[in-house]
Enzyme design. Structure first.
Site, PDB file in Angstrom:
ATOM      1  N   GLU A  91      19.151  13.275  11.670  1.00  0.00           N
ATOM      2  CA  GLU A  91      18.929  13.996  10.406  1.00  0.00           C
ATOM      3  C   GLU A  91      17.710  14.916  10.417  1.00  0.00           C
ATOM      4  O   GLU A  91      17.278  15.399   9.370  1.00  0.00           O
ATOM      5  CB  GLU A  91      18.829  13.005   9.231  1.00  0.00           C
ATOM      6  N   GLU A 122      28.448   8.483  10.667  1.00  0.00           N
ATOM      7  CA  GLU A 122      28.027   7.352   9.835  1.00  0.00           C
ATOM      8  C   GLU A 122      28.789   7.417   8.522  1.00  0.00           C
ATOM      9  O   GLU A 122      28.950   8.497   7.953  1.00  0.00           O
ATOM     10  CB  GLU A 122      26.537   7.457   9.454  1.00  0.00           C
TER      11      GLU A 122
HETATM   12  C1  GAL Z   1      21.562   7.504   7.048  1.00  0.00           C
HETATM   13  C2  GAL Z   1      20.714   7.245   8.278  1.00  0.00           C
HETATM   14  C3  GAL Z   1      20.939   5.839   8.799  1.00  0.00           C
HETATM   15  C4  GAL Z   1      20.825   4.853   7.652  1.00  0.00           C
HETATM   16  C5  GAL Z   1      21.781   5.244   6.554  1.00  0.00           C
HETATM   17  C6  GAL Z   1      21.779   4.306   5.389  1.00  0.00           C
HETATM   18  O1  GAL Z   1      21.209   8.661   6.404  1.00  0.00           O
HETATM   19  O2  GAL Z   1      21.055   8.158   9.290  1.00  0.00           O
HETATM   20  O3  GAL Z   1      19.987   5.569   9.796  1.00  0.00           O
HETATM   21  O4  GAL Z   1      19.525   4.859   7.161  1.00  0.00           O
HETATM   22  O5  GAL Z   1      21.435   6.514   6.083  1.00  0.00           O
HETATM   23  O6  GAL Z   1      22.657   4.727   4.379  1.00  0.00           O
END
Ligand code: GAL
Length: 731
Positions: free
Chosen positions: A213, A367
């Site tokens: 990010e 993710e």
């Molecule tokens: C994302 C991040 C992850 C985790 C996740 C939790 O933005 O890349 O490492 O923190 O959020 O929702």
């Protein structure tokens, strides 16, 4: 996730999902990098001369699909460094049983990989990768540069970011490194280099994710950054005279006589010159692009070419220009989180389309949330079935991987409450079974979806330049450019059933309809590109606030839409921020306009008035609110207002009818979404019931059920159900 990160995420979600309320959101926006534009125009010209259509899915290699693996993959984020090694086998057994085929690992494991300066330990990681491979699971390695180790930040405090108030970041959070610190860059390069030397030819490593990010685009407000901003400006403008002129620095005595006098917009950013602010956002983009390139260079140097490189983006986050940052990546990825509430199919679908547009190809959802997050206002759990719907929506919009963050929560650490697939005891949580179903469905759909991608006749233009320029000066707090983009999407997508979201400088020739809801910044060369599209037969629809600024964020010395006024055969006489709605009527019926109204004027007899204001503020009474004009072989339409829902629906219908756009599937009930992927002679429809009731759907022709067996002419889709259908008559 730390608190400030949480706040950032809430804002992002407001901008994408709280759009109806018209709430204000981001302060940042975008740019059209000159070099970006020039390169892509050149490419477009070459392709045009060669007679290619850029979006030919059939012949295109799908880089998001890994050779020798299923075309669409289920994944998870696994942190073996947080657990005793004896536990790994059981984790991987459970993953394999759920049809998980990919793990992303190591993206926060710097202190385990480089426990002290220049001493590396990759043995454990290699064992984890090998063990995963035994379970048929391939690894994606994250470079750990979002989480520098304590020894590094302690010994070299200059690697830590300084915030707008002059405070140095403390260790123990993440994204605390300074993207402009030469020492930090060097450390990042070193760890990436060591990782790739070790794993660049490991056949169980499919690819790389750089950082995570990108520090939420936060900059270090220190002298290093200030000096590099000043040098960056010098390289761009060459002379202070040029900068002073483009920024009109005679205003408020801002005139600069020395590059060192130019400030960086920190604490008082909103009071700074719009020209400086736009350049600052471009500089931020370039800084993170360089930061990324620093690691890409070493990875490319040593990695097997089959290993991909991606980055993890945050959808509509506008901290940098994602088109530019995505250029050196093999493909773009993003993290799709709902936060509070439930899936907003339009906003979420639009965000997938946005990410697909970063490189105009398929992408990964590297993710996504296993039920709930930990950082929203209320971290409610998605309903049973909703996670599956979300996964299939991602695939429908062009994702080739869906990865759940995270597998199991660490026993301590900031994200203890976040959703997972196994509990702290290491056994599956209830959602595990739903994810397992998704995995088995992905495996079944493998051959149907291999080599396919969404294809659209309609494009929405997303410009970071324009978004930034408007965000700097909304003029009405209710004017939200992302909300307007979403409104257009909401009404156009049921009619076309597929939309691309692309940069305005992308090739446009394959689209029948191109809509730019708030294209505020239209420099001369962009105007030429858009006019060319219209001249060759396209239909361009410009929304309010279009064509007002040049590339320096200066007002154009013409009325809106500036360089497009000739093509339109009309112009904007005056704009008005509205404190109440006003009536309009015309070709699209009668209704109200809200938030913004522009008084238009025809300049040529064949420009048609589509809408006129009724009695309103006196100035607007009886004046045109929307115009359309045939230009070359095409048409340009200008809508100077934000329309109410009824008018928006008829306007959208008019746009698609005028442009010859047809729904690819035919009518479906409200709340049912149709996605289409084509390629390699295949055509697959993913039909999703977002409602909580059963929905009957008639097919335009008999199709084969991909997840079940048999040929059908209609499907009855249960609540939160999905039907994947292969069209046997695909050409
Ligand atoms: C994302 C991040 C992850 C985790 C996740 C939790 O933005 O890349 O490492 O923190 O959020 O929702």
């Amino acid at each position: 996730m730390n608190c400030s990160r949480g706040a950032t995420r809430v804002n992002i979600l407001q901008s994408v999902q709280g759009l109806e309320s018209g709430t204000a959101i981001f302060n940042m926006t975008l740019i059209l990098h000159k070099r970006n534009r020039t390169a892509s125009q050149l490419l477009a010209a070459i392709l045009f001369l060669l007679g290619f259509a850029y979006a030919q899915p059939v012949s295109k290699a799908i880089t998001t699909q890994i050779d020798g693996r299923n075309a669409i993959l289920l994944g998870t984020d696994w942190y073996p460094e947080q657990w005793p090694e004896a536990r790994w086998e059981e984790d991987l057994r459970l993953m394999e049983a759920a049809h998980i085929k990919v793990v992303r690992i190591a993206e926060f494991a710097w202190s385990r990989m480089e426990p002290s300066e220049n001493h590396f330990d990759f043995e454990w990681l290699e064992r984890a990768i090998n063990l995963a491979a035994k379970h048929g699971i391939v690894s994606v390695l994250g470079t750990p540069t979002a989480a520098p180790p304590a020894w590094l930040t302690f010994k070299y405090p200059d690697t830590l970011r300084i915030d707008e108030h002059g405070r140095r970041a403390t260790h123990g959070i993440r994204a605390h490194g300074s993207a402009t610190s030469p020492r930090y860059r060097e450390s990042c390069r070193r760890i990436a280099d060591q990782m790739v030397l070790r794993f660049g030819h490991n056949r169980n490593v499919a690819g790389w994710q750089i950082d995570n990010e990108y520090g939420y685009a936060r900059m270090s407000f220190d002298d290093v950054t200030k000096n590099s901003f000043q040098s960056w400006l010098k390289a761009k403008y060459k002379s202070l005279d040029s900068l002073n002129e483009h920024w009109t620095t005679s205003y408020w005595s801002q005139t600069y006589d020395d590059w060192r006098e130019i400030p960086i917009p920190g604490e008082e950013a909103e009071f700074h010159n719009p020209g400086l602010r736009l350049e600052w956002n471009r500089f931020v983009t370039d800084t993170w692009a360089d930061y990324q390139q620093n690691q890409i260079d070493v990875i490319r140097q040593h990695a097997d070419p089959r290993q991909f490189i991606t980055g993890n983006f945050m959808g509509f986050f506008d901290g940098f220009d994602h088109y530019f940052i995505s250029r050196p990546l093999t493909f773009a990825s993003w993290d799709d989180y709902v936060g509070t509430g439930h899936l907003d199919p339009v906003g979420n679908g639009l965000t997938h389309d946005l990410v697909r547009g970063f490189k105009r190809e398929n992408f990964w959802v590297i993710e996504t949330q296993p039920g709930a997050v930990n950082w929203a206002g209320v971290n409610n759990f998605l309903n049973k079935g909703e996670v599956r719907v979300m996964a299939w929506q991602a695939i429908g919009h062009g994702a080739d991987e869906v990865g759940y963050w995270q597998w199991r929560s660490a026993l301590n650490g900031q994200e203890q409450y976040h959703g997972t697939l196994v509990g702290p005891d290491g056994t599956p949580v209830p959602l595990y079974e739903e994810v397992k179903t998704i995995g088995s469905e992905f495996a079944k759909a493998e051959s149907a979806l291999r080599g396919t991608t969404p294809v659209s006749e309609v494009a929405l233009l997303n410009s970071y330049d324009s978004r930034w320029a408007i965000e700097f000066q909304r003029h009405s707090t209710k004017y939200d450019p992302v909300a307007l983009l979403k409104t257009y999407c909401r009404f156009l997508s049921p009619l076309s059933q597929s939309i691309d979201v692309i940069s305005p400088d992308a090739p446009l020739q394959d689209y029948k309809l191109v809509v730019a809801p708030s294209l505020n910044v239209i420099p001369d060369n962009l105007a030429q590109h858009l006019s060319e599209y219209v001249r060759n037969g396209g239909h361009l629809v410009l929304g309010p606030r279009s064509g007002m600024k040049d590339e320096f964020n200066a007002l154009l010395p013409q009325r809106q839409p500036g360089f497009m006024a000739d093509a339109l055969g009309g112009r904007v006489e005056q704009y008005y921020a509205l404190e109440k709605d006003f009536p309009v009527s015309g070709a699209w019926g009668e209704g109200q306009v809200t938030i913004w109204a522009e008084q238009l004027k025809t300049l040529v007899p064949d420009a048609e008035v589509l809408l006129q204001y009724g009695p309103s503020n006196g100035w607007l009474d009886g004046q045109p609110a929307a115009l359309t004009h045939k230009f070359g072989k095409g048409r340009i339409t200008y809508i100077g207002v934000v329309l109410d829902e009824r008018l928006m629906a008829t306007a959208a219908k008019w746009m698609v009818d005028m442009s010859g756009v047809k729904p690819v599937f035919g009518r479906v009930p409200d709340g049912v979404e149709v996605c289409r992927r084509v390629g390699g002679g295949k055509e697959v429809f993913i039909v999703i019931n977002h409602t909580q009731e059963r929905q009957p759907v008639r097919l335009p022709r008999p199709m084969t059920l991909v997840l079940e067996d048999g040929e059908v002419s209609a499907v009855d889709i249960p609540a939160y159900g999905v039907s994947v259908l292969a069209d046997n008559n695909a050409k």
